[in-house]
Design a protein around this motif. Structure first.
Motif, PDB file in Angstrom:
ATOM      1  N   PRO A 190     -14.899  -3.992  67.492  1.00 32.38           N
ATOM      2  CA  PRO A 190     -15.037  -5.132  68.417  1.00 32.38           C
ATOM      3  C   PRO A 190     -13.762  -5.972  68.467  1.00 32.38           C
ATOM      4  N   ILE A 191     -13.374  -6.387  69.672  1.00 33.75           N
ATOM      5  CA  ILE A 191     -12.167  -7.190  69.871  1.00 33.75           C
ATOM      6  C   ILE A 191     -12.569  -8.565  70.398  1.00 33.75           C
ATOM      7  N   LYS A 192     -12.434  -9.577  69.554  1.00 32.07           N
ATOM      8  CA  LYS A 192     -12.783 -10.945  69.942  1.00 32.07           C
ATOM      9  C   LYS A 192     -11.634 -11.552  70.740  1.00 32.07           C
ATOM     10  N   ILE A 193     -11.929 -12.077  71.931  1.00 35.37           N
ATOM     11  CA  ILE A 193     -10.860 -12.618  72.773  1.00 35.37           C
ATOM     12  C   ILE A 193     -10.984 -14.124  73.013  1.00 35.37           C
ATOM     13  N   HIS A 194     -12.124 -14.702  72.685  1.00 31.93           N
ATOM     14  CA  HIS A 194     -12.277 -16.145  72.910  1.00 31.93           C
ATOM     15  C   HIS A 194     -13.360 -16.690  71.984  1.00 31.93           C
ATOM     16  N   THR A 195     -13.094 -17.826  71.353  1.00 27.45           N
ATOM     17  CA  THR A 195     -14.082 -18.504  70.512  1.00 27.45           C
ATOM     18  C   THR A 195     -14.012 -20.006  70.770  1.00 27.45           C
ATOM     19  N   VAL A 196     -15.175 -20.628  70.916  1.00 29.26           N
ATOM     20  CA  VAL A 196     -15.222 -22.080  71.063  1.00 29.26           C
ATOM     21  C   VAL A 196     -16.399 -22.618  70.251  1.00 29.26           C
ATOM     22  N   LYS A 197     -16.210 -23.760  69.608  1.00 30.26           N
ATOM     23  CA  LYS A 197     -17.295 -24.369  68.850  1.00 30.26           C
ATOM     24  C   LYS A 197     -18.302 -24.997  69.800  1.00 30.26           C
ATOM     25  N   SER A 198     -19.562 -24.940  69.394  1.00 30.57           N
ATOM     26  CA  SER A 198     -20.635 -25.473  70.231  1.00 30.57           C
ATOM     27  C   SER A 198     -21.594 -26.289  69.369  1.00 30.57           C
ATOM     28  N   GLU A 199     -21.932 -27.480  69.849  1.00 34.13           N
ATOM     29  CA  GLU A 199     -22.910 -28.299  69.128  1.00 34.13           C
ATOM     30  C   GLU A 199     -24.295 -27.667  69.162  1.00 34.13           C
ATOM     31  N   VAL A 200     -24.568 -26.907  70.199  1.00 37.76           N
ATOM     32  CA  VAL A 200     -25.888 -26.305  70.370  1.00 37.76           C
ATOM     33  C   VAL A 200     -26.011 -25.004  69.592  1.00 37.76           C
ATOM     34  N   SER A 201     -24.981 -24.161  69.664  1.00 35.56           N
ATOM     35  CA  SER A 201     -25.086 -22.802  69.122  1.00 35.56           C
ATOM     36  C   SER A 201     -24.076 -22.508  68.009  1.00 35.56           C
ATOM     37  N   LYS A 202     -23.465 -23.540  67.444  1.00 35.91           N
ATOM     38  CA  LYS A 202     -22.466 -23.424  66.374  1.00 35.91           C
ATOM     39  C   LYS A 202     -21.135 -22.889  66.891  1.00 35.91           C
ATOM     40  N   ALA A 203     -21.171 -21.670  67.443  1.00 32.47           N
ATOM     41  CA  ALA A 203     -19.951 -21.100  68.008  1.00 32.47           C
ATOM     42  C   ALA A 203     -20.325 -20.136  69.122  1.00 32.47           C
ATOM     43  N   ILE A 204     -19.483 -20.067  70.142  1.00 34.95           N
ATOM     44  CA  ILE A 204     -19.654 -19.114  71.231  1.00 34.95           C
ATOM     45  C   ILE A 204     -18.438 -18.196  71.244  1.00 34.95           C
ATOM     46  N   GLU A 205     -18.681 -16.896  71.257  1.00 35.85           N
ATOM     47  CA  GLU A 205     -17.601 -15.923  71.223  1.00 35.85           C
ATOM     48  C   GLU A 205     -17.706 -14.972  72.409  1.00 35.85           C
ATOM     49  N   VAL A 206     -16.549 -14.588  72.948  1.00 39.99           N
ATOM     50  CA  VAL A 206     -16.482 -13.530  73.960  1.00 39.99           C
ATOM     51  C   VAL A 206     -15.763 -12.357  73.327  1.00 39.99           C
ATOM     52  N   THR A 207     -16.395 -11.191  73.359  1.00 42.37           N
ATOM     53  CA  THR A 207     -15.905 -10.030  72.619  1.00 42.37           C
ATOM     54  C   THR A 207     -16.007  -8.764  73.458  1.00 42.37           C
ATOM     55  N   TRP A 208     -14.977  -7.930  73.365  1.00 42.34           N
ATOM     56  CA  TRP A 208     -15.077  -6.575  73.900  1.00 42.34           C
ATOM     57  C   TRP A 208     -15.772  -5.712  72.858  1.00 42.34           C
ATOM     58  N   THR A 209     -16.896  -5.086  73.228  1.00 42.00           N
ATOM     59  CA  THR A 209     -17.652  -4.207  72.336  1.00 42.00           C
ATOM     60  C   THR A 209     -18.054  -2.952  73.093  1.00 42.00           C
ATOM     61  N   ASN A 210     -17.625  -1.795  72.584  1.00 42.07           N
ATOM     62  CA  ASN A 210     -17.951  -0.509  73.236  1.00 42.07           C
ATOM     63  C   ASN A 210     -17.626  -0.514  74.729  1.00 42.07           C
ATOM     64  N   GLY A 211     -16.475  -1.087  75.061  1.00 45.32           N
ATOM     65  CA  GLY A 211     -16.031  -1.092  76.445  1.00 45.32           C
ATOM     66  C   GLY A 211     -16.700  -2.118  77.326  1.00 45.32           C
ATOM     67  N   GLU A 212     -17.477  -3.018  76.722  1.00 44.35           N
ATOM     68  CA  GLU A 212     -18.244  -4.005  77.487  1.00 44.35           C
ATOM     69  C   GLU A 212     -17.919  -5.408  76.994  1.00 44.35           C
ATOM     70  N   LEU A 213     -17.739  -6.327  77.928  1.00 42.02           N
ATOM     71  CA  LEU A 213     -17.493  -7.722  77.582  1.00 42.02           C
ATOM     72  C   LEU A 213     -18.830  -8.420  77.357  1.00 42.02           C
ATOM     73  N   VAL A 214     -19.014  -9.017  76.176  1.00 40.81           N
ATOM     74  CA  VAL A 214     -20.281  -9.663  75.841  1.00 40.81           C
ATOM     75  C   VAL A 214     -20.036 -11.087  75.358  1.00 40.81           C
ATOM     76  N   MET A 215     -21.084 -11.909  75.431  1.00 40.43           N
ATOM     77  CA  MET A 215     -21.059 -13.262  74.872  1.00 40.43           C
ATOM     78  C   MET A 215     -22.024 -13.320  73.707  1.00 40.43           C
ATOM     79  N   ASP A 216     -21.553 -13.846  72.565  1.00 41.42           N
ATOM     80  CA  ASP A 216     -22.372 -13.958  71.359  1.00 41.42           C
ATOM     81  C   ASP A 216     -22.338 -15.382  70.829  1.00 41.42           C
ATOM     82  N   SER A 217     -23.411 -15.762  70.140  1.00 40.46           N
ATOM     83  CA  SER A 217     -23.366 -16.972  69.313  1.00 40.46           C
ATOM     84  C   SER A 217     -22.916 -16.534  67.926  1.00 40.46           C
ATOM     85  N   GLU A 218     -23.037 -17.408  66.946  1.00 43.20           N
ATOM     86  CA  GLU A 218     -22.561 -17.081  65.598  1.00 43.20           C
ATOM     87  C   GLU A 218     -23.285 -15.865  65.018  1.00 43.20           C
ATOM     88  N   ASN A 219     -24.609 -15.742  65.321  1.00 51.02           N
ATOM     89  CA  ASN A 219     -25.407 -14.705  64.661  1.00 51.02           C
ATOM     90  C   ASN A 219     -26.161 -13.765  65.591  1.00 51.02           C
TER      91      ASN A 219
END
Length: 221
Positions: free
Chosen positions: A11-40
């Protein structure tokens, strides 16, 4: 794009921002697909998109195409909205309610959510919005999480009654839930078995992507 190619191996993480609601929001390339994840957990695209696509398929794509207005409580990156527009070819109005403005900024930047002309995004708490809206909807999708936690109000009778009140004739609620332990399993079972409104049919689609259960509430008339 080199990140997309490499993501088939790691997985290639390309963007991370802290969030009061979800702790952290990450945008990651995974298996050729761009996804949005929270911390967990996955928030949009990836497994979450597959989960909600299955729910929409259960309701019926033909039925959804004929609808006029869909409400999405919990937008995140907007993967279910992309499924509605790009795959199902829904052309009606979509209202998306999201409590975290940072998530919408990321969704616009990386997933082009702001290019969907029929979509109206409202920054608000889902509970508060359900109390205030004067609209009626053909489909209400509930996908509200704070990382891996589901707010307690989602299971309160008052909230459920209000959501059902907002349905048009033969409208449908698609409720995405997360089950991580026996207590949560029991919570869902209680919610389904105690749903005693004779004007609605209730069913579950259990164990979607291991930890998710979809609950479908259909208005009979």
């Amino acid at each position: 794009m080199i990140e997309k190619i490499l993501s088939y191996f790691i997985p290639i993480k390309i963007h991370t921002v802290k969030s009061e609601v979800s702790k952290a929001i990450e945008v990651t390339w995974t298996n050729g697909e761009l996804v949005m994840d929270s911390e967990n957990t996955n928030y949009s695209y990836g497994s979450l998109q597959r989960i909600l696509r299955l729910g929409l398929k259960t309701i019926g794509f033909k039925k959804i195409v004929a609808m006029n207005h869909i409400l999405v409580l919990g937008v995140a990156g907007g993967s279910v909205i992309k499924t509605l527009v790009d795959e199902i070819k829904f052309e009606g109005k979509i209202t998306g309610v999201e409590i975290d403005p940072n998530i919408i900024k990321i969704a616009n930047q990386y997933f082009n959510l702001d290019e969907i002309k029929q979509l109206d995004i409202i920054i608000d708490d889902a509970f508060e919005f359900v109390l205030k809206t004067k609209e009626k909807y053909d489909l209400i999708i509930i996908d509200v999480f704070q990382d891996t936690t589901m707010p307690n109000f989602l299971y309160e009778t008052f909230f459920t009654d209000q959501v059902c009140f907002l349905l048009r004739s033969k409208g449908v609620v698609l409720f995405n839930t997360m089950l991580l332990n026996e207590k949560q399993n029991a919570r869902n079972l209680k919610y389904i078995t105690e749903f005693n409104n004779v004007d609605y049919n209730v069913k579950s689609i259990p164990r979607v992507e291991r930890h998710n259960e979809l609950i479908v509430i259909e208005k009979i008339h």
